[in-house]
Design a protein around this motif. Structure first.
Motif, PDB file in Angstrom:
ATOM      1  N   GLU A 122     -12.840   3.884   0.694  1.00  0.00           N
ATOM      2  CA  GLU A 122     -11.947   4.301   1.779  1.00  0.00           C
ATOM      3  C   GLU A 122     -11.005   3.185   2.202  1.00  0.00           C
ATOM      4  O   GLU A 122      -9.843   3.435   2.551  1.00  0.00           O
ATOM      5  N   ARG A 123     -11.486   1.961   2.190  1.00  0.00           N
ATOM      6  CA  ARG A 123     -10.709   0.850   2.730  1.00  0.00           C
ATOM      7  C   ARG A 123      -9.713   0.253   1.745  1.00  0.00           C
ATOM      8  O   ARG A 123      -8.739  -0.367   2.160  1.00  0.00           O
ATOM      9  N   LEU A 124      -9.963   0.385   0.447  1.00  0.00           N
ATOM     10  CA  LEU A 124      -9.064  -0.235  -0.526  1.00  0.00           C
ATOM     11  C   LEU A 124      -7.894   0.703  -0.820  1.00  0.00           C
ATOM     12  O   LEU A 124      -8.088   1.798  -1.362  1.00  0.00           O
ATOM     13  N   PRO A 125      -6.657   0.295  -0.487  1.00  0.00           N
ATOM     14  CA  PRO A 125      -5.499   1.175  -0.693  1.00  0.00           C
ATOM     15  C   PRO A 125      -4.970   1.114  -2.121  1.00  0.00           C
ATOM     16  O   PRO A 125      -5.128   0.109  -2.823  1.00  0.00           O
ATOM     17  N   LEU A 126      -4.322   2.192  -2.552  1.00  0.00           N
ATOM     18  CA  LEU A 126      -3.734   2.272  -3.875  1.00  0.00           C
ATOM     19  C   LEU A 126      -2.221   2.078  -3.815  1.00  0.00           C
ATOM     20  O   LEU A 126      -1.592   2.293  -2.774  1.00  0.00           O
ATOM     21  N   VAL A 127      -1.664   1.680  -4.952  1.00  0.00           N
ATOM     22  CA  VAL A 127      -0.230   1.410  -5.048  1.00  0.00           C
ATOM     23  C   VAL A 127       0.337   2.105  -6.287  1.00  0.00           C
ATOM     24  O   VAL A 127       0.130   1.639  -7.407  1.00  0.00           O
ATOM     25  N   PRO A 128       1.038   3.220  -6.131  1.00  0.00           N
ATOM     26  CA  PRO A 128       1.721   3.827  -7.282  1.00  0.00           C
ATOM     27  C   PRO A 128       2.924   2.985  -7.686  1.00  0.00           C
ATOM     28  O   PRO A 128       3.418   2.167  -6.899  1.00  0.00           O
ATOM     29  N   SER A 129       3.398   3.177  -8.906  1.00  0.00           N
ATOM     30  CA  SER A 129       4.494   2.329  -9.388  1.00  0.00           C
ATOM     31  C   SER A 129       5.422   3.108 -10.300  1.00  0.00           C
ATOM     32  O   SER A 129       5.119   4.220 -10.738  1.00  0.00           O
ATOM     33  N   ILE A 130       6.553   2.504 -10.596  1.00  0.00           N
ATOM     34  CA  ILE A 130       7.528   3.050 -11.529  1.00  0.00           C
ATOM     35  C   ILE A 130       7.709   2.046 -12.658  1.00  0.00           C
ATOM     36  O   ILE A 130       7.671   0.827 -12.432  1.00  0.00           O
ATOM     37  N   SER A 131       7.863   2.561 -13.872  1.00  0.00           N
ATOM     38  CA  SER A 131       8.058   1.695 -15.035  1.00  0.00           C
ATOM     39  C   SER A 131       9.177   2.277 -15.889  1.00  0.00           C
ATOM     40  O   SER A 131       9.219   3.487 -16.124  1.00  0.00           O
ATOM     41  N   VAL A 132      10.077   1.408 -16.340  1.00  0.00           N
ATOM     42  CA  VAL A 132      11.224   1.829 -17.149  1.00  0.00           C
ATOM     43  C   VAL A 132      11.381   0.871 -18.324  1.00  0.00           C
ATOM     44  O   VAL A 132      11.280  -0.350 -18.159  1.00  0.00           O
ATOM     45  N   GLN A 133      11.593   1.410 -19.510  1.00  0.00           N
ATOM     46  CA  GLN A 133      11.926   0.618 -20.699  1.00  0.00           C
ATOM     47  C   GLN A 133      13.241   1.141 -21.263  1.00  0.00           C
ATOM     48  O   GLN A 133      13.386   2.349 -21.467  1.00  0.00           O
ATOM     49  N   VAL A 134      14.188   0.238 -21.483  1.00  0.00           N
ATOM     50  CA  VAL A 134      15.464   0.663 -22.053  1.00  0.00           C
ATOM     51  C   VAL A 134      15.811  -0.210 -23.253  1.00  0.00           C
ATOM     52  O   VAL A 134      15.605  -1.423 -23.247  1.00  0.00           O
TER      53      VAL A 134
ATOM     54  N   ALA B 103       6.567   7.527 -13.926  1.00  0.00           N
ATOM     55  CA  ALA B 103       6.046   7.432 -12.561  1.00  0.00           C
ATOM     56  C   ALA B 103       4.537   7.289 -12.690  1.00  0.00           C
ATOM     57  O   ALA B 103       3.853   8.231 -13.097  1.00  0.00           O
ATOM     58  N   ASN B 104       4.022   6.117 -12.395  1.00  0.00           N
ATOM     59  CA  ASN B 104       2.581   5.884 -12.515  1.00  0.00           C
ATOM     60  C   ASN B 104       1.885   6.395 -11.258  1.00  0.00           C
ATOM     61  O   ASN B 104       1.486   5.628 -10.378  1.00  0.00           O
ATOM     62  N   VAL B 105       1.776   7.740 -11.193  1.00  0.00           N
ATOM     63  CA  VAL B 105       1.156   8.392 -10.038  1.00  0.00           C
ATOM     64  C   VAL B 105      -0.215   8.963 -10.376  1.00  0.00           C
ATOM     65  O   VAL B 105      -0.884   9.495  -9.484  1.00  0.00           O
TER      66      VAL B 105
ATOM     67  N   PRO C  39       0.820  -1.217   0.000  1.00  0.00           N
ATOM     68  CA  PRO C  39       0.000   0.000   0.000  1.00  0.00           C
ATOM     69  C   PRO C  39       0.853   1.266   0.000  1.00  0.00           C
ATOM     70  O   PRO C  39       1.857   1.360   0.704  1.00  0.00           O
ATOM     71  N   ASP C  40       0.440   2.225  -0.818  1.00  0.00           N
ATOM     72  CA  ASP C  40       1.174   3.483  -1.012  1.00  0.00           C
ATOM     73  C   ASP C  40       2.574   3.257  -1.563  1.00  0.00           C
ATOM     74  O   ASP C  40       3.408   4.166  -1.534  1.00  0.00           O
ATOM     75  N   GLY C  41       2.860   2.044  -2.048  1.00  0.00           N
ATOM     76  CA  GLY C  41       4.178   1.747  -2.589  1.00  0.00           C
ATOM     77  C   GLY C  41       5.247   1.590  -1.527  1.00  0.00           C
ATOM     78  O   GLY C  41       6.436   1.517  -1.862  1.00  0.00           O
ATOM     79  N   GLU C  42       4.856   1.485  -0.269  1.00  0.00           N
ATOM     80  CA  GLU C  42       5.814   1.408   0.836  1.00  0.00           C
ATOM     81  C   GLU C  42       6.062  -0.049   1.213  1.00  0.00           C
ATOM     82  O   GLU C  42       5.166  -0.746   1.688  1.00  0.00           O
ATOM     83  N   ARG C  43       7.297  -0.490   1.029  1.00  0.00           N
ATOM     84  CA  ARG C  43       7.627  -1.888   1.309  1.00  0.00           C
ATOM     85  C   ARG C  43       7.473  -2.234   2.789  1.00  0.00           C
ATOM     86  O   ARG C  43       7.188  -3.378   3.138  1.00  0.00           O
ATOM     87  N   GLY C  44       7.635  -1.265   3.639  1.00  0.00           N
ATOM     88  CA  GLY C  44       7.459  -1.513   5.061  1.00  0.00           C
ATOM     89  C   GLY C  44       6.025  -1.757   5.458  1.00  0.00           C
ATOM     90  O   GLY C  44       5.753  -2.176   6.586  1.00  0.00           O
ATOM     91  N   ARG C  45       5.092  -1.518   4.538  1.00  0.00           N
ATOM     92  CA  ARG C  45       3.673  -1.722   4.828  1.00  0.00           C
ATOM     93  C   ARG C  45       3.111  -2.898   4.024  1.00  0.00           C
ATOM     94  O   ARG C  45       1.906  -2.970   3.784  1.00  0.00           O
ATOM     95  N   ALA C  46       3.957  -3.825   3.633  1.00  0.00           N
ATOM     96  CA  ALA C  46       3.505  -4.974   2.841  1.00  0.00           C
ATOM     97  C   ALA C  46       2.318  -5.655   3.518  1.00  0.00           C
ATOM     98  O   ALA C  46       2.340  -5.913   4.721  1.00  0.00           O
ATOM     99  N   SER C  47       1.288  -5.934   2.727  1.00  0.00           N
ATOM    100  CA  SER C  47       0.096  -6.583   3.279  1.00  0.00           C
ATOM    101  C   SER C  47      -0.669  -7.261   2.160  1.00  0.00           C
ATOM    102  O   SER C  47      -0.990  -6.636   1.145  1.00  0.00           O
ATOM    103  N   TYR C  48      -0.975  -8.536   2.363  1.00  0.00           N
ATOM    104  CA  TYR C  48      -1.716  -9.326   1.373  1.00  0.00           C
ATOM    105  C   TYR C  48      -2.685 -10.203   2.146  1.00  0.00           C
ATOM    106  O   TYR C  48      -2.270 -11.048   2.946  1.00  0.00           O
ATOM    107  N   GLY C  49      -3.982  -9.973   1.939  1.00  0.00           N
ATOM    108  CA  GLY C  49      -4.976 -10.775   2.637  1.00  0.00           C
ATOM    109  C   GLY C  49      -4.716 -12.263   2.466  1.00  0.00           C
ATOM    110  O   GLY C  49      -4.505 -12.731   1.343  1.00  0.00           O
ATOM    111  N   ALA C  50      -4.731 -13.006   3.565  1.00  0.00           N
ATOM    112  CA  ALA C  50      -4.310 -14.412   3.540  1.00  0.00           C
ATOM    113  C   ALA C  50      -5.149 -15.257   2.593  1.00  0.00           C
ATOM    114  O   ALA C  50      -4.623 -16.071   1.829  1.00  0.00           O
TER     115      ALA C  50
END
Length: 733
Positions: A499-511, A635-637, A316-327
């Motif tokens: 309100e309850r469903l969190p979003l996840v921004p991301s980064i994408s790179v093509q080289v 930046a997929n914001v 959530p929010d792209g923060e690795r410290g907040r990793a969460s996946y419903g079991a």
């Protein structure tokens, strides 16, 4: 009889799938008149792609299809079967559009240095999309046990040192069944314990599990529990031994530890306990694994678990410290991904997503008389005074066209494939050159370009509407009102879901690189890798796409993506500085990654230890680090570009396609309760099928929607027993 008018708002794969299902047959086309409204100039949503000024394919991110995407593959096959392809089209079938990707390495750290585990999943003779997937929960688990056992055996066969450290195990659980599975005579050893190597024990467990009837697991309670216990014994025999002190041995031990907890939890909570996925989803997957016997070190250090969270963007929010996946959802995804895949676990697109699916699908829908209204951005949805029904949809018409809307043709043949453009065709837009020079981005949340506004009335212009825009497009992210503000105010369930469903921004790179993969120093096969060095943890060699781009000096093409820790997506639509801030952030992170790329591309490093920017192909021939500017860094914001996380405790708040709470409004998107509640192409397509079904009222099952939702079965074994006992009690009276 007049046709029922359906307005679909949003042209991502969910909305396109709904349109496809509502016009699937001649009879349905006689019943429905479908119009789809889309912001900007193209379709596809997060799966949109387009050609830049150099003719290169530009994506929103790396799209890997999994072999359990039954509905996505069926849609692809149906589209190619029906599509009247243009002259010169090179990709002519689903088999040519996507192909198996068998090498899926998983990155890790050892003494602080990145390395990777070679992971290859075996292929099979099945093909996805033909309705032949075996969706038995038990058989899925058995297949996972088989996969691990085979992987374990291969690892020991190729590493004599590791094989010499393999522990033995005293087979005391289900001894007779185990020995029978090993083709030994239980009568000869019934009085004594049998010592087996862990690999032998696992092979016996595998064979044992195959003989259990997957439709009657509840009638094999002791055997099923014995298998779970045997897996736990096997894991315990490996963890903490000299076997686990080697790199490969530790990964095998941790993976088996996690797998045994998965099996125990699946059997205890779902197959026998009949708990719902929503109930299990109250816990994070890792917490649930700990509850069912996994060790702390395995849960927190297992590359397999990191790979799952990284692949599914569960931060959530792209923060690795907040990793969460419903079991419950995580268990479902693991079982489907590993236990039900057909052909190959992973499949790669051979050209852009817009090329291989979205453009052909667009033309098929046009041939079915679906009408498209591009450049229409949803501004507001009005509801009635009772606050129970929608009455009007308001749109900003972003631009005025110099041609009729029905004559607007946004796709063209490019290097042998039908493609979209990465920018509008300004020549058919009034004041197009002026808008182009001003840098107007008609897909941006922070673009207020509007030529006029229109409103369509329920009962006059449309009968039913489908809300198919991404959650981020209408979720309350800041004080400014969004297009669904009236719905959010009027309906608590609808508001709570957003309100309850969190979003996840991301980064994408093509080289694009002037060197082939091997020349960059990669010695393994062509990869689709997860857990690569951050901040670009997912990497795929997509060099096959070069065959459908203009010839250049580029010898290889690489797509990277990852979550992006930022709150930029929450900024109000009036803050026009956000896109540039996002671009700077993404460029900074990409630069940092390439400066550390020697672990992945060791031959792309200069003698002084710096990254050799010269390996990147630049159409404009920039020098040094400036060559990164000729690549694609995103930046997929945009809130609509953000993924939806399936965080613990959120599944219960998702609404089904027919549960908007308002008359004449249906829902679809990867954010609804589709039965597969995780962000992916399959979930989006399933949701569109469900929205179409809710409108047509046809009893059309969607494959996979009830998988592991055991509470949805018509009658469970426990229900049967309870009913039988109740009947006996009544007779006794």
């Amino acid at each position: 009889m007049a046709k029922q008018r359906i307005s679909i708002v949003g042209g991502g794969l969910a909305g396109l799938s709904a349109a496809f299902e509502l016009t699937r047959t001649a009879e349905l086309r006689e019943r429905y008149e479908v119009t789809l409204y889309q912001m900007g100039w193209r379709l596809g949503g997060k799966c949109a792609s387009g050609r830049d000024e150099f003719g290169r394919n530009v994506e929103h991110g790396l799209h890997i299809w999994f072999g359990y995407y039954e509905n996505a593959f069926k849609l692809l096959r149906d589209v190619y079967q029906e599509w009247d392809r243009p002259e010169g089209q090179k990709i002519k079938s689903a088999e040519e559009a996507v192909r198996p990707q068998t090498f899926t390495p998983i990155g890790a750290l050892e003494d602080g240095e990145p390395y990777f585990h070679r992971v290859s999943f075996p292929t099979n003779d099945e093909l996805p999309g033909f309705g032949t997937a075996n969706l038995s929960v038990w058989n899925s688990l058995v297949r996972i046990i088989q996969l691990f056992t085979s992987s374990y055996e291969r690892a020991l066969q190729s590493d004599e040192h590791l094989a010499s450290r393999e522990p033995q195990i005293r087979a005391t659980i289900g001894q007779h069944s185990l020995l029978a599975a090993l083709n030994k005579d239980p009568a000869q050893t019934a009085s004594s314990e049998s010592a087996l190597r862990v690999g032998q024990y696992l092979r016996a467990v595998t064979e044992w599990s195959k003989h259990i009837d997957g439709d009657r697991v509840w009638s094999h309670f002791e055997e099923v529990q014995g298998i779970a216990d045997a897996l736990r014994e096997s894991a315990s025999a490996l963890v903490g031994t000299s076997f686990a002190q080697t790199g490969t041995g530790n990964v095998l031990a941790q993976t088996l530890d996690v797998a045994s907890a998965l099996a125990n939890g699946l059997i205890t909570d779902l197959l026998l306990g009949e708990r719902s996925i929503a109930d299990l989803d109250r816990l994070d997957f890792r917490q649930w694994l700990l509850m069912h016997g996994a060790k702390e070190a395995s849960v927190h250090d297992s590359p397999a678990l990191f790979a799952l969270y990284d692949t599914m963007f569960q931060y959530p929010d792209g923060e690795r410290g907040r990793a969460s996946y419903g079991a419950g959802t995580a268990v479902q995804v693991v079982l489907r991904m590993l236990g039900t895949y057909q052909g190959a676990l992973a499949w790669e697109l051979q050209a852009g997503m817009g090329d291989v699916l979205v453009a052909p699908l667009f033309q098929v829908l046009k041939s079915r008389a679906v009408r498209f209204r591009f450049f229409h951005k949803l501004r507001n949805i009005d509801i009635d005074s009772d606050m129970t029904s929608i009455v009007r949809l308001h749109f900003d018409r972003q631009v005025n066209l110099r041609i009729d809307q029905d004559d607007y043709e946004p796709v063209r043949l490019c290097e042998g494939v039908l493609s979209w453009s990465a920018a509008p065709d300004w020549s058919v837009i009034e004041d197009g050159e002026m808008l182009k020079d001003a840098g107007v981005d008609l897909e941006s949340h922070w673009c207020d370009q509007s030529a006029s506004s229109i409103a369509i009335q329920q009962g006059c212009d449309f009968d039913e509407a489908v809300l198919a825009i991404p959650l981020g497009a209408f979720k309350n992210l800041n004080p400014l009102a969004g297009p669904c503000c009236q719905l959010l105010k009027a309906n608590e369930r609808f508001r709570t879901m957003t309100e309850r469903l969190p979003l996840v921004p991301s980064i994408s790179v093509q080289v694009w690189s002037e060197r082939a993969l091997a020349e960059l120093g990669w010695t393994a096969p062509k990869p689709a890798m997860v857990c690569a060095p951050q901040p670009l943890a997912v990497w795929g060699d997509m060099s096959q796409v070069l065959a459908y781009e203009p010839p250049t000096q580029a010898k290889s093409l690489h797509y990277f993506c990852d979550v992006l820790a930022t709150q930029l997506y929450r900024r109000p639509p009036t803050d026009a500085s956000v896109p540039e801030q996002g671009k700077r952030l993404a460029t900074s992170l990409a630069t940092r990654w390439f400066e550390k790329a020697m672990s992945v591309w060791p031959h792309a490093v200069l003698e002084r230890g710096e990254f050799d920017w010269g390996v990147l192909f630049s159409p404009s021939n920039e020098k040094g680090q400036e060559r990164l500017g000729s690549q694609v860094v995103r930046a997929n914001v945009n809130p609509s570009d953000c993924c939806v996380a399936s965080a613990a405790g959120t599944t219960a708040f998702r609404l089904r396609a027919n549960e908007s709470g308002f008359s004449h409004l249906f829902l679809c998107g990867s954010w609804i309760n589709s039965g597969l509640n995780t962000e992916c192409i399959e979930a989006a397509i399933m949701s569109g099928m469900q929205a179409a079904r809710a409108i047509s009222q046809e009893a059309v099952p969607v494959p996979g929607e009830s998988f592991l939702h055991l509470e949805q079965e018509s009658i469970s074994p426990c229900d049967f027993i309870r009913t039988a006992l109740g009947m006996l009690s009544l007779r006794a009276l």
